[in-house]
Design an enzyme around this catalytic site. Structure first.
Site, mmCIF file in Angstrom:
data_model
loop_
_atom_site.group_PDB
_atom_site.id
_atom_site.type_symbol
_atom_site.label_atom_id
_atom_site.label_comp_id
_atom_site.label_asym_id
_atom_site.label_seq_id
_atom_site.Cartn_x
_atom_site.Cartn_y
_atom_site.Cartn_z
ATOM 1 N N GLN A 1 -9.481 -27.166 61.532
ATOM 2 C CA GLN A 1 -10.028 -26.153 60.577
ATOM 3 C C GLN A 1 -10.312 -24.812 61.054
ATOM 4 O OE1 GLN A 1 -11.037 -27.264 57.723
ATOM 5 N NE2 GLN A 1 -11.439 -29.307 57.601
ATOM 6 N N CYS B 1 -10.393 -30.062 50.757
ATOM 7 C CA CYS B 1 -10.200 -28.520 50.622
ATOM 8 C C CYS B 1 -9.484 -28.081 49.422
ATOM 9 C CB CYS B 1 -9.598 -27.950 51.769
ATOM 10 S SG CYS B 1 -7.962 -28.623 52.059
ATOM 11 N N ASP C 1 -10.604 -36.949 55.216
ATOM 12 C CA ASP C 1 -10.289 -35.450 55.354
ATOM 13 C C ASP C 1 -8.825 -35.387 55.298
ATOM 14 O OD1 ASP C 1 -10.678 -32.916 55.296
ATOM 15 O OD2 ASP C 1 -11.124 -32.599 57.262
ATOM 16 N N ASP D 1 -4.040 -42.367 61.806
ATOM 17 C CA ASP D 1 -3.236 -41.266 61.188
ATOM 18 C C ASP D 1 -1.883 -41.840 61.608
ATOM 19 O OD1 ASP D 1 -4.373 -37.962 60.739
ATOM 20 O OD2 ASP D 1 -2.142 -38.454 61.175
#
Length: 389
Positions: free
Chosen positions: A207, A342, A314, A261
């Site tokens: 981030q 986001c 996320d 992931d």
């Protein structure tokens, strides 16, 4: 003719608004996509100016025929392809301003043919700076348009270069078309988030607002503790886990954490961060979520039928990929999902599918991107009990 003001307003579209008005703007923008938003405020960033820990800069000619490190306008608006100085922009970390100024001076006073202002197209189009707020680490990644070149390597490892940048301790990487070369130090930095420390490589996602990220992760932790029903067999799935930051942050309240992931380099970094923080109860898996999530839940239930499951996701700005939404919907034992986003547009799109099985019960909006329209959403989704319908 385009100007530095044009560039500033493209990078920082809300820079001319006072900060409270920026937060109102963000809230109203989110409500355009989510009219029934479960909150009426956007939590402010702890740092409004100088907050970025990573930025990419263009390198090229200014409108004064000087090599400049900064920003250029999009091609359709930039008839001259000028690059405008970035050092007055409000989002730059102070070390970035210092580094950009010194390297810009070096490029101007030790000009080379491969990026010379006398040539039409530079072979050194951009550089990225990654810096930290808690460890003082800095890394520069130069992008070179061509294969590995010893002249370029020697240029950025010369005594003259280090004399100009003086006391700044930096790691330097050059990204060639065929490889990445570490010129000085390492291809990573370290950053702390509260009590945890993370390795951030030249390719890692992290981030961009460190201080606001600490607020973000603490809010995710608070929401998780609010809705989890501890059984002693509580299992968390950190979906799109990246370098493992959220899973590591939440690991202390779960019996077991699985981070999933598809990017191998992210999983390598995540495993390093696991060891760095001495987290024994987390396992990172390099695989599409669609291939492993349901299988992992089944295996956990076979070992312990009393296992309870919680998930946090996320995803990147583009949202969930492939069939991840349907995979999550097909997990009846997954009662809660915290979606960190986001991008309200892709969140709304993903909810068109997730909303068939989940409903939003709590939302927090947090500003990670002052002076821009962007905002972070934390949405708690609870499995709908379809038996009552």
């Amino acid at each position: 003719m385009e100007s530095i003001n044009d560039v500033s307003e493209i990078c920082l579209q809300l820079v001319n608004l006072n900060y409270s008005d920026q937060l109102d703007f963000k809230l109203n923008l989110i409500k355009q996509y989510i009219p029934n938003l479960l909150t009426n405020q956007v939590i402010a960033s702890p740092l409004v100016d100088n907050y970025r820990n990573k930025l990419r800069f263009d390198i090229g000619l200014s409108n004064h025929d000087l090599i400049t490190i900064g920003y250029s306008l999009p091609k359709k608006k930039n008839t001259h392809r000028y690059v405008y100085s970035s050092i007055s922009m409000k989002h730059l970390h102070p070390k970035m301003i210092q580094i950009v100024s010194k390297i810009e001076l070096f490029l101007r006073t030790h000009e080379q043919s491969w990026y010379s202002i006398k040539h039409g197209e530079t072979l050194l189009p951009s550089m990225t700076i990654r810096t930290s707020f808690h460890t003082e680490d800095v890394m520069i990644i130069f992008k070179f348009k061509g294969p590995q070149n010893e002249t370029v390597i020697n240029y950025f490892s010369s005594d003259i270069f280090y004399e100009i940048i003086e006391s700044i301790e930096i790691n330097i990487v050059i990204e060639f078309s065929d490889c990445r070369k570490i010129v000085k130090g390492h291809n990573y930095i370290h950053e702390k988030l509260d009590d945890y420390i993370f390795k951030i490589t030249d390719e890692s996602f992290f981030q961009v607002n460190t201080l606001a990220t600490e607020v973000l992760y603490n809010k995710v932790l608070e929401l998780t503790m609010k809705y989890i029903k501890p059984t002693g067999q509580d299992i968390l799935f950190d979906l799109c886990c990246g370098t493992g930051t959220i899973g590591i942050y939440l690991s202390k309240i779960f019996t077991k954490v699985f981070g999933i992931d598809i990017k191998q380099s992210s999983i390598i970094d995540a495993n390093h961060n696991k060891l760095l923080n001495n987290i024994p109860n987390i396992e990172f898996i390099c695989n599409p979520i669609e291939n492993v999530l349901e299988k992992l839940i089944s295996e956990c239930l076979e070992k312990n039928p009393d296992s309870t499951f919680f998930a946090v996701v996320d995803p990147p700005r583009t949202g969930m990929h492939g069939g991840v939404q349907n995979t999550i919907n097909n997990c009846p034992n997954l009662e809660y999902l915290i979606y960190v986003s986001c991008n309200v547009v892709t969140f709304k799109r993903d909810m068109e599918i997730l909303g068939k099985q989940f409903e939003a019960i709590e939302t927090i909006c947090l500003d990670l991107f002052p002076h821009t329209p962007h905002c972070e959403l934390i949405v708690v989704l609870k499995k709908i009990d379809l038996s009552i319908y």
